[in-house]
Design an enzyme around this catalytic site. Structure first.
Site, short mmCIF file in Angstrom:
data_model
loop_
_atom_site.label_atom_id
_atom_site.label_comp_id
_atom_site.label_asym_id
_atom_site.label_seq_id
_atom_site.Cartn_x
_atom_site.Cartn_y
_atom_site.Cartn_z
N LYS A 79 -85.26 -2.19 -93.83
CA LYS A 79 -84.41 -2.84 -94.84
C LYS A 79 -84.72 -4.50 -95.18
CE LYS A 79 -79.51 -3.57 -95.83
NZ LYS A 79 -78.24 -3.04 -95.18
N SER A 154 -75.08 -1.01 -98.17
CA SER A 154 -76.07 -2.15 -98.78
C SER A 154 -77.54 -1.51 -98.54
CB SER A 154 -75.86 -3.23 -98.17
OG SER A 154 -76.10 -3.46 -96.70
N SER A 178 -72.61 0.43 -94.38
CA SER A 178 -73.81 0.35 -95.22
C SER A 178 -74.94 0.99 -94.80
CB SER A 178 -74.56 -1.23 -95.33
OG SER A 178 -73.52 -2.16 -95.70
#
Length: 462
Positions: A79, A154, A178
Site C-alpha cells: 500500500k 483505505s 481499512s
C-alpha cells in the site's frame, strides 16, 4: 489455472518442483496488470522491468535450490502509505511533496528480506481516512466484481489488485477497517492482526498492517514473515515464535458468539445478515456451540471517535501551505474543517472513546472463543462516492462492525461468505481473543471447507 491466479503456496511448490520459474510468474502477473489497469487503476509506481530483474535473480537461486527466504520469487504489492526506500509516500493526497523515503518501513523490509518481489505500490484515498477508492492523487480505483462499484478502502488498490489476480500477496493497513472492508467488498481474506503483532513505523492508536489474499493459507504465510520483530515499533509485542501452519479441521465444542447487529453505524442489509447467519449455522453444524450476542457499542461512541479523528486531520491540514491545502480532496477538507468549533472537552471525550470501545469489545467477547459479525452492513457502493453515505458530516455508517476491534487490539478477519442478488461479495468478520491471530486464521481456514455459500469464479474485469 494461469500463473497469476495461483496462491503463494502453489507458486513456492512450483518453484521447488521446477514446474515454472519466478520469471514465468512475473511475466504473467505483469501481463495481467497491463491488461486490466486501464479499467481498475489499482497500482502506483508499477515497476515491471525492475520486477523482472528481481525475478531473474530469484530464478537463479531456485535453480540451485537455494532460495533467499520463505517468499523468494513471490510477487507482492504494498500500500502507498507503507514506506519503500527511494520512493515517495503520497498517502493518497495531491498535497504530498513526494519526497523519497529513506528506508523501508518494517512490513516492507520483512517482505523484501523474505525474497518477495515488490513490483508495485497500491492506491489509497487521502490520508487513509475514507473507505473508498477516491483520491485527490490517484486515479479512481474500481471494484473488479463490478466496475461501477467501489473496492472500499483505505486499502483500495490492494483490494482491487487481489481480486483481479495481480499476484497472490497484498499488504494493506487498517485503523478502522481499512483491510477488512475492502476485503469484504472484494471477496478476499483480510486480516487485521492483533495490535503490535506486525511492527509498523510509526505506530498509532488502532493502526496495524495486515495481509489481503485470496486464501487463508496465504494470509498465514504472509503473517509468518510480517510478524518478525523490528525495534522501530516501540509499541510492538515481544518477539514470539508462532506456528502459522493451519489445518482445515475445526475443533469441536468451540463457543462462538453471533452478533448480527453491533449498536453503531448502519444496520445490516437483509442479504448481509442472512449470509452471516448462514455462516453461523455452518459452524454449528460442524460442532460449534453458537450463541447470540447483543449489540455492544452505541452511536455516540462512534460519533465521539469521529470528532477526535476530524480534529487530528484538521490539525494536519492546517499545517499545510494554502497551495497544498487546496489540493486535498474536498470531502476530506469539509470533514476535517467541521471540527474547528469543537471544544477541548469534546475532543478529549472523543479520544476517550477509544478506551470505551476497547473495554466493551473485550468484555463482550471474552466468554467466547470467537465472535462472528458482518464485516460491513452493506455490499459495495458506487465507485465515485467517498463513503456509502457520501456525507462528510456523517461519514462512517459502514465502520461500526470493524472499528471497535482496532481499539481493543483483537485480531479480526474478513472472509467471503456469499454474494448478494447483484453478484457482489459479502464479508463475514471473525473476531478472536486478544493475541489469538493463529486461532482466527485457523477458524477461517475451517470455514473455507465447511462454508455452504456459493463459490464463484474470480472476476475478469472489463
Amino acid at each position: 489455472m494461469k500463473l497469476h491466479q495461483l496462491s503463494a503456496a502453489a507458486l513456492l511448490d512450483g518453484y521447488r518442483q521446477r514446474a515454472f520459474s519466478p520469471v514465468d510468474v512475473m511475466r504473467d502477473v505483469i501481463a495481467r496488470v497491463e491488461a486490466y489497469e486501464p479499467s481498475l487503476r489499482a497500482t502506483y509506481l508499477f515497476a515491471p522491468e525492475r520486477a523482472l530483474g528481481e525475478a531473474e535473480a530469484s530464478a537463479a537461486r531456485w535453480a540451485k535450490q537455494a532460495p533467499s527466504g520463505p517468499l523468494d520469487g513471490v510477487p507482492v504489492t504494498i500500500k502507498d502509505n507503507i514506506a519503500t526506500r527511494g520512493e515517495p509516500k503520497p498517502v493518497g493526497t495531491a498535497a504530498s511533496d513526494l519526497t523519497p523515503e529513506p528506508r523501508d518501513a518494517p512490513p516492507a523490509a520483512r517482505l523484501r528480506e523474505a525474497g518477495a518481489i515488490v513490483f508495485t505500490k497500491t492506491t489509497m484515498p487521502d490520508y487513509g481516512m475514507l473507505s473508498s477508492g477516491l483520491s485527490s492523487f490517484h486515479p479512481l480505483t474500481r471494484n473488479p466484481w463490478d466496475l461501477s462499484r467501489n473496492p472500499g478502502g483505505s486499502s483500495a488498490g490492494a483490494g482491487a489488485a487481489a481480486a483481479a489476480g495481480y499476484g497472490p500477496l497484498h499488504l494493506g493497513t487498517d485503523i478502522g477497517g481499512s483491510v477488512r472492508l475492502p476485503a469484504g467488498w472484494c471477496g478476499l481474506v483480510g486480516l487485521k492482526p492483533s495490535a503490535g503483532r506486525v511492527p509498523i513505523d510509526p505506530p498509532y492508536t488502532g493502526r496495524v498492517a495486515g495481509p489481503m489474499t485470496r486464501t487463508v493459507d496465504d494470509a498465514a504465510l504472509m503473517m509468518a514473515t510480517l510478524s518478525a520483530p523490528d525495534d522501530r515499533d516501540y509499541l510492538s509485542l515481544p518477539p514470539q515464535t508462532l506456528d502459522w501452519r493451519l489445518h482445515p479441521e475445526m475443533r469441536k465444542g468451540l463457543r462462538i458468539g453471533l452478533m448480527p447487529e453491533i449498536g453503531c453505524g448502519a444496520k445490516p442489509d437483509a442479504e448481509v445478515r442472512a449470509a452471516v447467519e448462514r455462516a453461523a449455522r455452518d459452524f454449528e453444524a460442524a460442532g460449534a456451540v453458537v450463541e447470540p450476542v447483543a449489540p455492544i457499542f452505541a452511536q455516540d461512541m462512534l460519533d465521539g471517535l469521529d470528532v477526535y479523528w476530524r480534529t487530528r486531520s484538521m490539525i494536519d491540514i492546517d499545517a499545510l501551505s494554502a497551495e497544498k491545502r487546496d489540493k486535498v480532496l474536498p470531502f476530506i477538507l469539509a470533514w476535517a474543517e467541521s471540527a474547528r468549533g469543537a471544544s477541548g472537552e469534546a475532543v478529549f471525550r472523543g479520544f476517550s472513546r477509544t478506551l470505551e470501545f476497547a473495554e466493551r469489545a473485550v468484555a463482550a467477547t471474552k466468554a467466547y472463543d470467537f465472535v462472528l459479525t458482518p464485516t460491513a452492513p452493506m455490499t459495495a457502493y458506487p465507485a465515485e462516492l467517498a463513503s456509502p453515505s457520501d456525507d462528510p458530516l456523517h461519514p462512517f455508517p459502514h465502520i461500526g462492525y470493524t472499528v471497535g476491534f482496532n481499539m481493543s487490539g483483537q485480531p479480526a478477519l474478513s472472509i467471503n461468505c456469499g454474494f448478494d442478488a447483484k453478484g457482489l461479495p459479502i464479508g463475514l468478520q471473525i473476531i478472536g481473543r486478544r493475541f489469538d491471530d493463529v486461532g482466527v486464521l485457523g477458524l477461517a481456514r475451517a470455514y473455507e471447507e465447511i462454508g455452504s455459500y456459493e463459490r464463484r469464479a474470480w472476476p475478469e474485469p472489463g
